[in-house]
Design a protein around this motif. Structure first.
Motif, PDB file in Angstrom:
ATOM      1  N   ASN A 139       0.842  -1.196   0.000  1.00 30.04           N
ATOM      2  CA  ASN A 139       0.000   0.000   0.000  1.00 30.04           C
ATOM      3  C   ASN A 139       0.883   1.255   0.000  1.00 30.04           C
ATOM      4  N   TRP A 140       1.535   1.500  -1.151  1.00 35.54           N
ATOM      5  CA  TRP A 140       2.414   2.669  -1.234  1.00 35.54           C
ATOM      6  C   TRP A 140       1.638   3.975  -1.243  1.00 35.54           C
ATOM      7  N   GLN A 141       0.345   3.900  -1.567  1.00 35.98           N
ATOM      8  CA  GLN A 141      -0.447   5.127  -1.611  1.00 35.98           C
ATOM      9  C   GLN A 141      -0.615   5.737  -0.219  1.00 35.98           C
ATOM     10  N   HIS A 183       9.251   6.814  -9.424  1.00 39.63           N
ATOM     11  CA  HIS A 183       9.813   5.475  -9.262  1.00 39.63           C
ATOM     12  C   HIS A 183       9.688   4.648 -10.532  1.00 39.63           C
ATOM     13  N   ARG A 202       8.219   3.199   6.628  1.00 44.39           N
ATOM     14  CA  ARG A 202       7.387   3.929   5.686  1.00 44.39           C
ATOM     15  C   ARG A 202       6.857   5.164   6.415  1.00 44.39           C
ATOM     16  N   ASP A 249       8.443   6.967  -4.966  1.00 47.65           N
ATOM     17  CA  ASP A 249       7.161   6.335  -5.292  1.00 47.65           C
ATOM     18  C   ASP A 249       6.726   6.814  -6.674  1.00 47.65           C
ATOM     19  N   GLN A 283       4.129   5.729   2.255  1.00 45.09           N
ATOM     20  CA  GLN A 283       5.067   6.108   1.206  1.00 45.09           C
ATOM     21  C   GLN A 283       6.514   5.778   1.584  1.00 45.09           C
ATOM     22  N   SER A 284       7.324   5.601   0.524  1.00 44.23           N
ATOM     23  CA  SER A 284       8.767   5.421   0.680  1.00 44.23           C
ATOM     24  C   SER A 284       9.524   6.720   0.423  1.00 44.23           C
ATOM     25  N   HIS A 288       7.933  -2.027  -4.494  1.00 45.23           N
ATOM     26  CA  HIS A 288       9.296  -1.857  -4.007  1.00 45.23           C
ATOM     27  C   HIS A 288       9.969  -3.183  -3.671  1.00 45.23           C
TER      28      HIS A 288
END
Length: 400
Positions: A60-62, A95, A291, A91, A65-66, A347
């Motif tokens: 769940n990058w939304q 990315h 994160r 991201d 976040q990284s 990722h």
């Protein structure tokens, strides 16, 4: 652990203390039992140790976040000590192009051509090693020696000063944690090592063929910019050696302490890649990543505020009994797929196929020549804020 009125457990443990870095398993068990999300009082961050929670956050990058950094430092508030990674610390959309280029360069099909050459290198390394005393330290002689022998060549790195790669990577992964004595120790050489690594990433420094040249060729096609190319090469040199070294160390230790599994591998060498992934699950060379929330996120009744750091314990998730039967056992009859030792989602480690090939060729070569492998003395851990590693692993072998 205590429970607050918001139902979030609070831990006074310091996961970056020497005691827990030396043996994280008791702490990880407490973390899993405390709940889906736990607040680490010392750092004012929330932590996750259960498999499903960690896996869900990874994909769940939304919301997690990284781009604000995968360490304790928040890049929206603090300047990073080096330019952020275009893969690990970015991201979408920033990315996307770097990831797509590197995924093609390191795809299983692309690296298949390396297999015969790496198999020959592994045979020569094992033959040379077993031509001497049959008691040796498996960390420098095998786990470090093989990746440093084959991976820089595959990247197209010049032949000198490859010993810089391990201390550079070690310091990089230490900086993902707090500024403790491990970071302070590595900081003394950081400018020198960083300058050396950056110099290797230019087109002129790299060989005409190899992963590095393939990355630079993507600039000619317009897939990435000339500013992005050296940062992508740097990602290979930053994360492509230490993690593989420690993963090979993990599988060697697993076999040295599980003789029946070593015999199973010798009977069926096709198990080499499964053995590698099972060792990754069991030991999780990459133990943690951070994160940062992009908005208020509710987990198990706890609201984690926007801009707050989350610490995901990959090693804890990979030993969660809710997901794995007998999670503390090294078992080649297990299907370890689904472990989060390489991350998950966009990722997920883009170099995992390279690491599997390195490990499998070395393990297969060793299994052909070695009948038994066992510890000859107590192994010693190498402490790192992010990585689970061995400093020394004395072993004794008998020849097949």
């Amino acid at each position: 652990m205590t429970i607050t009125d918001t139902q979030a457990a609070v831990s006074t443990d310091d996961p970056f203390s020497t005691e827990i870095l030396e043996d994280p398993l008791p702490f990880q068990q407490r973390l899993r039992e405390a709940g889906e999300v736990v607040r680490l009082e010392k750092y004012d961050v929330h932590a996750m140790g259960r498999y499903e929670t960690v896996r869900s956050a990874l994909v769940n990058w939304q919301e997690f976040q990284s781009a604000a950094g995968v360490g304790l430092s928040n890049f929206t508030r603090e300047k990073p000590w080096r330019p952020p990674s275009l893969l690990l610390e970015a991201d979408p959309p920033h990315h996307n192009a770097p990831r797509e280029v590197l995924a093609k360069v390191l795809s299983p099909r692309s690296i298949r051509a390396l297999e015969p050459m790496w198999a020959d290198d592994a045979e020569r390394l094992v033959d040379d090693l077993l031509g001497g005393p049959l008691e040796f330290d498996a960390v420098p002689e095998l786990a470090e020696a093989f990746p440093l022998r084959v991976f820089p060549d595959a990247v197209g790195l010049p032949g000198s000063d490859r010993d810089h790669l391990l201390p550079y990577g070690d310091h990089l992964f230490n900086t993902f944690g707090p500024e403790n004595s491990l970071v302070q120790r590595g900081a003394q050489r950081a400018p020198e090592l960083s300058a050396w690594v950056n110099a290797q990433c230019s087109r002129e420094s790299l060989a005409a063929t190899g992963f590095g040249a393939d990355i630079w060729a993507a600039t000619d096609r317009g897939d990435i910019t000339t500013a992005q190319a050296p940062l992508i090469v740097r990602s290979l040199l930053s994360a492509g050696v230490d993690t593989t070294v420690h993963a090979i160390g993990a599988v060697l230790h697993a076999f040295a302490t599980h003789p029946a599994q070593w015999e199973a591998l010798r009977s069926d060498p096709r198990l080499a890649r499964r053995a590698f992934d099972e060792a990754i699950r069991l030991e999780s060379p990459v133990q943690t990543f951070f994160r940062t929330t992009t908005r208020d996120v509710e987990l198990d009744g706890t609201v984690i505020p926007e801009g707050h750091k989350i610490l995901m314990f990959l090693g804890s998730a990979n030993r969660d009994p809710r997901r794995w039967d007998n999670p503390d056992e090294f078992d080649l009859s297990r299907d370890p797929s689904g472990h989060v030792g390489f991350g998950m989602g966009i990722h997920q480690c883009v170099g995992q196929h390279v690491a599997r090939l390195e490990a499998a060729t070395l393990i297969t070569a060793l299994a052909r020549r070695v009948r038994t492998i066992e510890l000859s003395d107590r192994p010693r851990r190498h402490l790192n804020n992010t990585l689970r590693a061995w400093e020394s692993m004395p072993v004794r072998v008998t020849l097949a």
